[in-house]
Design a protein around this motif. Structure first.
Motif, PDB file in Angstrom:
ATOM      1  N   LEU A  14      -5.840 -14.274  14.433  1.00 49.55           N
ATOM      2  CA  LEU A  14      -4.554 -13.620  14.698  1.00 49.55           C
ATOM      3  C   LEU A  14      -4.229 -13.620  16.188  1.00 49.55           C
ATOM      4  CD1 LEU A  14      -4.396 -10.558  12.256  1.00 49.55           C
ATOM      5  CD2 LEU A  14      -3.064 -12.670  12.177  1.00 49.55           C
ATOM      6  N   ASP A  64       4.751  -8.598  13.479  1.00 51.01           N
ATOM      7  CA  ASP A  64       3.841  -8.436  12.351  1.00 51.01           C
ATOM      8  C   ASP A  64       2.381  -8.532  12.814  1.00 51.01           C
ATOM      9  OD1 ASP A  64       3.175  -8.194   9.572  1.00 51.01           O
ATOM     10  OD2 ASP A  64       2.894 -10.368   9.471  1.00 51.01           O
ATOM     11  N   LYS A  68      -0.532  -5.605  12.840  1.00 51.54           N
ATOM     12  CA  LYS A  68      -1.801  -5.784  12.129  1.00 51.54           C
ATOM     13  C   LYS A  68      -2.993  -5.585  13.063  1.00 51.54           C
ATOM     14  CE  LYS A  68       0.029  -8.787   8.580  1.00 51.54           C
ATOM     15  NZ  LYS A  68       0.184 -10.146   8.098  1.00 51.54           N
ATOM     16  N   ASP A 110      -7.290  -8.448   3.792  1.00 56.53           N
ATOM     17  CA  ASP A 110      -6.135  -8.972   3.058  1.00 56.53           C
ATOM     18  C   ASP A 110      -5.467 -10.150   3.758  1.00 56.53           C
ATOM     19  OD1 ASP A 110      -6.400  -7.125   0.998  1.00 56.53           O
ATOM     20  OD2 ASP A 110      -5.073  -5.657   1.951  1.00 56.53           O
ATOM     21  N   ASP A 111      -5.312 -10.075   5.076  1.00 59.28           N
ATOM     22  CA  ASP A 111      -4.608 -11.117   5.813  1.00 59.28           C
ATOM     23  C   ASP A 111      -5.422 -12.391   5.971  1.00 59.28           C
ATOM     24  OD1 ASP A 111      -2.260  -9.583   6.299  1.00 59.28           O
ATOM     25  OD2 ASP A 111      -3.391  -8.453   7.786  1.00 59.28           O
ATOM     26  N   GLU A 112      -6.704 -12.315   5.776  1.00 57.86           N
ATOM     27  CA  GLU A 112      -7.579 -13.481   5.941  1.00 57.86           C
ATOM     28  C   GLU A 112      -7.817 -14.221   4.640  1.00 57.86           C
ATOM     29  OE1 GLU A 112     -11.152 -12.368   8.398  1.00 57.86           O
ATOM     30  OE2 GLU A 112     -10.354 -10.398   7.878  1.00 57.86           O
ATOM     31  N   SER A 121      -9.841 -11.426  -0.795  1.00 55.29           N
ATOM     32  CA  SER A 121      -9.526 -10.122  -0.229  1.00 55.29           C
ATOM     33  C   SER A 121     -10.468  -9.056  -0.777  1.00 55.29           C
ATOM     34  CB  SER A 121      -8.088  -9.739  -0.569  1.00 55.29           C
ATOM     35  OG  SER A 121      -7.854  -8.370  -0.299  1.00 55.29           O
TER      36      SER A 121
END
Length: 158
Positions: A14, A64, A68, A110-112, A121
């Motif tokens: 990120l 966003d 995060k 979740d984002d990965e 997730s």
């Protein structure tokens, strides 16, 4: 404030994306907007409208990612003593008891999550069924096709 679990690798990814957006893509779209403005009438200028739309997407993604990262709880699985139990960040090898096929999953935030890379997730049904279990345990995971029985072959802290 709710914190969201994330692996060290996920945080780095990120941060890299954020850096790319701020240092490369944002300046490029600003230059494209400036160039399109020079072409005159903005009402019928497709280049201008396209660049403005792209700018909106970039700015939204920056916000966003920053949100995060500010709410992330970065967990380094290597800092946690290996117990043989399935926890966030571990890599799990499962054996489908019915088909005798093995599959390997890493439990991530979740984002990965990326099923193509075998990263699931922590909130997925499979991961929720595995958390807290140990090597040798048999787990029933509810899927759209019914309950699938897996045996946990190996839990790795990678």
């Amino acid at each position: 404030m709710q914190r969201y679990p994330m692996t060290v690798e996920g945080e780095l990814a990120l941060q890299e994306e954020l850096k790319e957006l701020k240092t490369v893509k944002r300046p490029a779209v600003i230059a494209a907007i400036a160039e399109a403005r020079e072409h005159g009438d903005l009402k019928e200028n497709a280049e201008y409208h396209s660049a403005r739309e792209q700018q909106g997407f970039i700015e939204g993604r920056i916000q966003d990612i920053e949100a995060k990262l500010s709410m992330a709880q970065v967990i380094n699985v290597l800092d946690i003593p290996a117990t043989g139990k399935v926890i966030f960040g571990t890599t799990v090898t499962l054996l489908n008891i019915e088909t005798e096929q093995s599959v390997v999953y890493k439990i991530v935030g979740d984002d990965e999550a990326d099923v193509k890379s075998n990263k699931i997730s922590v909130n997925s049904p499979i991961a929720r069924g595995l958390i807290g279990k140990e090597e040798g345990d048999t787990v029933g995971i509810t899927t759209p096709g019914g309950v699938v029985e897996y045996e946990i072959e190996m839990v790795e802290h990678l």
